[in-house]
Write an enzyme that holds these catalytic residues in place. Structure first.
Site, mmCIF file in Angstrom:
data_model
loop_
_atom_site.group_PDB
_atom_site.id
_atom_site.type_symbol
_atom_site.label_atom_id
_atom_site.label_comp_id
_atom_site.label_asym_id
_atom_site.label_seq_id
_atom_site.Cartn_x
_atom_site.Cartn_y
_atom_site.Cartn_z
ATOM 1 N N THR A 1 -41.495 -1.464 -69.452
ATOM 2 C CA THR A 1 -41.793 -0.029 -69.543
ATOM 3 C C THR A 1 -40.753 0.764 -70.319
ATOM 4 O OG1 THR A 1 -43.006 -0.051 -67.469
ATOM 5 C CG2 THR A 1 -42.066 2.046 -68.104
ATOM 6 N N ASP B 1 -41.884 -5.493 -63.156
ATOM 7 C CA ASP B 1 -42.855 -6.227 -62.343
ATOM 8 C C ASP B 1 -42.391 -7.632 -61.968
ATOM 9 O OD1 ASP B 1 -44.458 -4.031 -62.373
ATOM 10 O OD2 ASP B 1 -45.866 -4.791 -63.869
ATOM 11 N N SER C 1 -43.767 -7.465 -68.575
ATOM 12 C CA SER C 1 -43.197 -8.626 -67.884
ATOM 13 C C SER C 1 -44.206 -9.365 -67.014
ATOM 14 C CB SER C 1 -41.976 -8.217 -67.068
ATOM 15 O OG SER C 1 -42.351 -7.531 -65.906
ATOM 16 N N THR D 1 -39.714 -16.508 -44.510
ATOM 17 C CA THR D 1 -40.461 -15.559 -43.678
ATOM 18 C C THR D 1 -41.131 -14.469 -44.511
ATOM 19 O OG1 THR D 1 -40.310 -13.865 -41.974
ATOM 20 C CG2 THR D 1 -38.278 -14.364 -43.146
ATOM 21 N N GLN D 2 -42.304 -14.051 -44.046
ATOM 22 C CA GLN D 2 -43.025 -12.940 -44.692
ATOM 23 C C GLN D 2 -42.318 -11.609 -44.460
ATOM 24 O OE1 GLN D 2 -46.875 -12.821 -42.882
ATOM 25 N NE2 GLN D 2 -47.421 -14.863 -43.578
HETATM 26 N N1 ASP Z 1 -45.579 -3.481 -66.283
HETATM 27 C C1 ASP Z 1 -44.205 -3.192 -66.642
HETATM 28 C C2 ASP Z 1 -43.481 -4.507 -66.867
HETATM 29 O O1 ASP Z 1 -43.203 -5.175 -65.915
HETATM 30 C C3 ASP Z 1 -43.561 -2.428 -65.559
HETATM 31 C C4 ASP Z 1 -42.135 -2.033 -65.798
HETATM 32 O O2 ASP Z 1 -41.468 -2.426 -66.719
HETATM 33 O O3 ASP Z 1 -41.630 -1.268 -64.965
HETATM 34 O O4 ASP Z 1 -43.196 -4.858 -67.980
#
Ligand code: ASP
Length: 329
Positions: free
Chosen positions: A24, A99, A67, A281-282
């Protein structure tokens, strides 16, 4: 891929290489949706007056990605680049989407064996094209961290904190507090003063720098849910003979439905066949223990993953299997 020199003049004589993979932070709106735009990040970075006194080079990747598109080859590229430039720089910053940032930070933490320099992963919730982007602070904090000569590890710099790379998780999609590491205190806090919590930093490694390249393995991540899924998991364990490993996200302190005999048998049989099953663990805070009758998974051959995050467990297993593969060759 081009190596761009951003500014001159060295602060503390530290030289830093930024690897820009996408995310992002360097996105703009194209056809009304956010997409990575080549060249935008380096143009924005040049406006950052705080870095005037740092010697920074930028390696912008040819294939910039959101990502969520990350694959093993991207991790291999980051590791190969850090290895290639290891002796030429004092620290590294990896610009990455949020992500899958925790997965990449975990992979790097386990893959960069013998690391004796800072490798700081960062990104942003809001692109730099926004005036209020958190990316500015994150970059500056990452650069400060990457110039700490006694920081020998992979960390995530985000929202005024520095987290151990293999302990952090993405916790918010819409707040600037995008990351946290609930089972581990931060390595630094960036307030009016910077608090470097050096006592929490890893000691220099006794290995020399010898990275392990991650390879593809058939590892699946299965999370228990009451009332359904258990039979499907048992079936998967029984039928998938290509499986190398399973990250089993168990309940609470590592409990499983022990009354489901077929499920328990499927776990034992898979372990007996050589599938590595790791119980984590969750629950985000706390650890797998053997306090309960329902958490006696060691007897079945399951590895206790203690308080590892799913990201760290996947990364650790991938790197251990990759290391074994390369030592067998
Ligand atoms: N979808 C974007 C990524 O993971 C989200 C981000 O960068 O915050 O590249």
């Amino acid at each position: 891929m081009k190596l761009i020199s951003i500014k001159s003049n060295i602060n503390n004589q530290q030289k830093i290489l930024i690897l820009y993979t996408g995310g992002t932070i360097g996105m703009n709106y194209v056809d009304n949706v956010l997409q990575v735009v080549p060249g935008l990040f380096s143009a924005q970075l040049n406006q950052l007056s705080e870095i005037n006194n740092l010697s920074i080079d930028l390696l912008e990747y040819e294939q910039l990605i959101d990502s969520s598109d990350i694959v093993i080859e991207n991790w291999q590229q980051i590791i190969n680049d850090i290895s290639k430039y290891y002796d030429s720089y004092d620290g590294f910053v990896v610009i990455h989407g949020t992500d899958t940032m925790a997965y990449t930070a975990s992979i790097l933490a386990f893959a960069l064996r013998g690391l004796e320099k800072p490798v700081i992963v960062t990104g942003a919730q809001l692109p730099l094209i926004h005036r209020r982007s958190d990316g500015w602070t994150n970059i500056i904090d990452a650069l400060f961290s990457a110039s700490q000569s006694d920081l020998n590890e992979v960390a995530i710099a985000f929202n005024n904190k520095l987290f151990r790379g293999c302990r952090a998780q993405k916790v918010s999609t819409n707040r600037f507090i995008a990351f946290d590491s609930v089972d581990e205190e931060p390595l630094a806090e960036f307030g009016i003063e910077i608090e470097w919590h050096k006592k929490r930093w890893l000691k220099p490694s006794s290995y020399s720098f010898s990275p392990i390249l991650p390879q593809k393995f058939n590892i699946i991540d299965l999370s228990l849910r009451p009332g359904f899924m258990t039979d499907f998991i048992a079936q998967t364990l029984n039928e998938q003979h290509e499986l190398d490993g399973v990250i089993l996200q168990t309940y609470g302190s590592g409990t499983i439905p022990m009354k489901n005999i077929d499920f328990v048998k499927a776990i034992k049989n898979a372990c007996d066949r050589g599938v590595i099953i790791i119980s984590i663990t969750q629950v985000s805070e706390g650890t797998v223990s053997s306090d309960y009758a329902n958490s006696q998974l060691g007897e079945l051959g399951v590895v206790n993953g203690k308080d590892m995050t799913p990201e760290a467990a996947l990364a650790k297993l991938t790197i251990l299997l990759s290391a074994q593969l390369s030592s067998n060759n």
